[in-house]
Motif scaffolding. Sequence first.
Motif, PDB file in Angstrom:
ATOM      1  N   UNK A 108       0.874  -1.159   0.000  1.00 34.85           N
ATOM      2  CA  UNK A 108       0.000   0.000   0.000  1.00 34.85           C
ATOM      3  C   UNK A 108       0.919   1.218   0.000  1.00 34.85           C
ATOM      4  N   UNK A 109       1.032   1.965  -1.115  1.00 39.32           N
ATOM      5  CA  UNK A 109       2.045   3.013  -1.208  1.00 39.32           C
ATOM      6  C   UNK A 109       1.694   4.260  -0.404  1.00 39.32           C
ATOM      7  N   UNK A 110       2.735   4.905   0.125  1.00 41.79           N
ATOM      8  CA  UNK A 110       2.550   6.160   0.844  1.00 41.79           C
ATOM      9  C   UNK A 110       3.280   7.306   0.139  1.00 41.79           C
ATOM     10  N   UNK A 111       4.582   7.144  -0.132  1.00 32.85           N
ATOM     11  CA  UNK A 111       5.347   8.197  -0.802  1.00 32.85           C
ATOM     12  C   UNK A 111       6.225   7.562  -1.865  1.00 32.85           C
ATOM     13  N   UNK A 112       6.719   8.396  -2.796  1.00 33.01           N
ATOM     14  CA  UNK A 112       7.450   7.883  -3.952  1.00 33.01           C
ATOM     15  C   UNK A 112       8.536   8.857  -4.372  1.00 33.01           C
ATOM     16  N   UNK A 113       9.707   8.325  -4.770  1.00 35.14           N
ATOM     17  CA  UNK A 113      10.787   9.087  -5.388  1.00 35.14           C
ATOM     18  C   UNK A 113      11.398   8.203  -6.475  1.00 35.14           C
ATOM     19  N   UNK A 114      12.285   8.779  -7.296  1.00 38.68           N
ATOM     20  CA  UNK A 114      12.872   8.008  -8.390  1.00 38.68           C
ATOM     21  C   UNK A 114      14.232   8.567  -8.764  1.00 38.68           C
ATOM     22  N   UNK A 119      12.566   3.216  -9.036  1.00 43.89           N
ATOM     23  CA  UNK A 119      11.493   3.960  -8.381  1.00 43.89           C
ATOM     24  C   UNK A 119      11.414   3.394  -6.963  1.00 43.89           C
ATOM     25  N   UNK A 120      11.346   4.273  -5.963  1.00 43.77           N
ATOM     26  CA  UNK A 120      11.359   3.856  -4.562  1.00 43.77           C
ATOM     27  C   UNK A 120      10.052   4.296  -3.917  1.00 43.77           C
ATOM     28  N   UNK A 121       9.424   3.361  -3.192  1.00 44.06           N
ATOM     29  CA  UNK A 121       8.103   3.611  -2.615  1.00 44.06           C
ATOM     30  C   UNK A 121       8.112   3.207  -1.147  1.00 44.06           C
ATOM     31  N   UNK A 122       7.609   4.101  -0.291  1.00 45.82           N
ATOM     32  CA  UNK A 122       7.456   3.747   1.127  1.00 45.82           C
ATOM     33  C   UNK A 122       6.051   3.199   1.341  1.00 45.82           C
ATOM     34  N   UNK A 123       5.936   2.303   2.321  1.00 43.88           N
ATOM     35  CA  UNK A 123       4.657   1.652   2.593  1.00 43.88           C
ATOM     36  C   UNK A 123       3.798   2.483   3.533  1.00 43.88           C
ATOM     37  N   UNK A 124       2.497   2.284   3.405  1.00 41.70           N
ATOM     38  CA  UNK A 124       1.557   2.982   4.287  1.00 41.70           C
ATOM     39  C   UNK A 124       1.090   2.089   5.418  1.00 41.70           C
ATOM     40  N   UNK A 125       0.961   0.783   5.157  1.00 42.43           N
ATOM     41  CA  UNK A 125       0.336  -0.044   6.194  1.00 42.43           C
ATOM     42  C   UNK A 125       0.737  -1.507   6.158  1.00 42.43           C
ATOM     43  N   UNK A 126       1.967  -1.822   5.698  1.00 42.42           N
ATOM     44  CA  UNK A 126       2.308  -3.248   5.737  1.00 42.42           C
ATOM     45  C   UNK A 126       2.794  -3.647   7.131  1.00 42.42           C
ATOM     46  N   UNK A 151       4.055   4.931   6.747  1.00 43.15           N
ATOM     47  CA  UNK A 151       3.683   6.313   6.467  1.00 43.15           C
ATOM     48  C   UNK A 151       4.861   7.257   6.671  1.00 43.15           C
ATOM     49  N   UNK A 152       6.011   6.838   6.157  1.00 42.72           N
ATOM     50  CA  UNK A 152       7.191   7.696   6.176  1.00 42.72           C
ATOM     51  C   UNK A 152       7.312   8.415   4.836  1.00 42.72           C
ATOM     52  N   UNK A 153       7.540   9.731   4.926  1.00 41.22           N
ATOM     53  CA  UNK A 153       7.842  10.493   3.717  1.00 41.22           C
ATOM     54  C   UNK A 153       9.270  10.169   3.304  1.00 41.22           C
ATOM     55  N   UNK A 154       9.502  10.086   1.994  1.00 42.27           N
ATOM     56  CA  UNK A 154      10.855   9.850   1.514  1.00 42.27           C
ATOM     57  C   UNK A 154      11.261  10.983   0.584  1.00 42.27           C
ATOM     58  N   UNK A 168       6.026   9.666  10.314  1.00 42.28           N
ATOM     59  CA  UNK A 168       4.895  10.541  10.656  1.00 42.28           C
ATOM     60  C   UNK A 168       4.081   9.983  11.813  1.00 42.28           C
ATOM     61  N   UNK A 169       4.430   8.798  12.287  1.00 48.16           N
ATOM     62  CA  UNK A 169       3.592   8.128  13.284  1.00 48.16           C
ATOM     63  C   UNK A 169       4.229   8.062  14.665  1.00 48.16           C
ATOM     64  N   UNK A 170       5.445   8.590  14.813  1.00 46.00           N
ATOM     65  CA  UNK A 170       6.173   8.518  16.070  1.00 46.00           C
ATOM     66  C   UNK A 170       6.544   9.939  16.499  1.00 46.00           C
ATOM     67  N   UNK A 171       6.546  10.170  17.790  1.00 43.53           N
ATOM     68  CA  UNK A 171       6.964  11.466  18.297  1.00 43.53           C
ATOM     69  C   UNK A 171       8.078  11.252  19.319  1.00 43.53           C
TER      70      UNK A 171
END
Length: 192
Positions: A108-114, A119-126, A151-154, A168-171
């Motif tokens: 489940x993709x969250x963010x993307x760069x290339x 192409x590199x994709x971070x996961x949203x909920x695996x 849910x990490x931005x890359x 984005x989910x940890x403080x």
Amino acid sequence: GISLLDYDEFFYLPNLIREVVIHPSQPIIYALNEKKDILEINYKTGKIRQLTMNLVPETIYFYNNELYVALLKGPRGPYGQVQNQQGAIAIINTSNFTLTDQFDIQIDPFDIVADDKAIYVSSASDDTGSIRGYSRETLLETSKVLYIDNQSYIEMHPSLDRLYAVDTTVSPRDVETHFIVDGKIKRGYDSP
């Protein structure tokens, strides 16, 4: 609507804009709206081109005259088993603003760069959280780094030899650096 200012003139977009990317050398903004549309907005001429996708665009990234789009296929859950995750990646040629490729991915993709090779994709909920690399040539998964906060931005470093992941989910927020070697992502190091 949203207005863009150019030499004291306004023009309005009919739908809410969720995410934008600015072209590095042309007066163009690429945007996702609240529907399934990807927009190319020329803020000097006011001309707008639109592509409607078959899936919901989550995020976009511009590199080397291509637009990379992470697409959602289903509802997002907090810790879904990776075998139940699904998404897709679309590649758009920005010269003629047409869809070049679209392929399925198993997260489940969250963010993307290339970059030129992948192409590199971070996961949203695996279940483990990950960043996965897909060959630009074959469109197949070629590398991954596990145990990344979901849910990490890359963000790609300008030298294209590493990328940064910001959770984005940890403080407090955490930043990780991961290396890119010949189009493959390798585990790097965590912020202190």
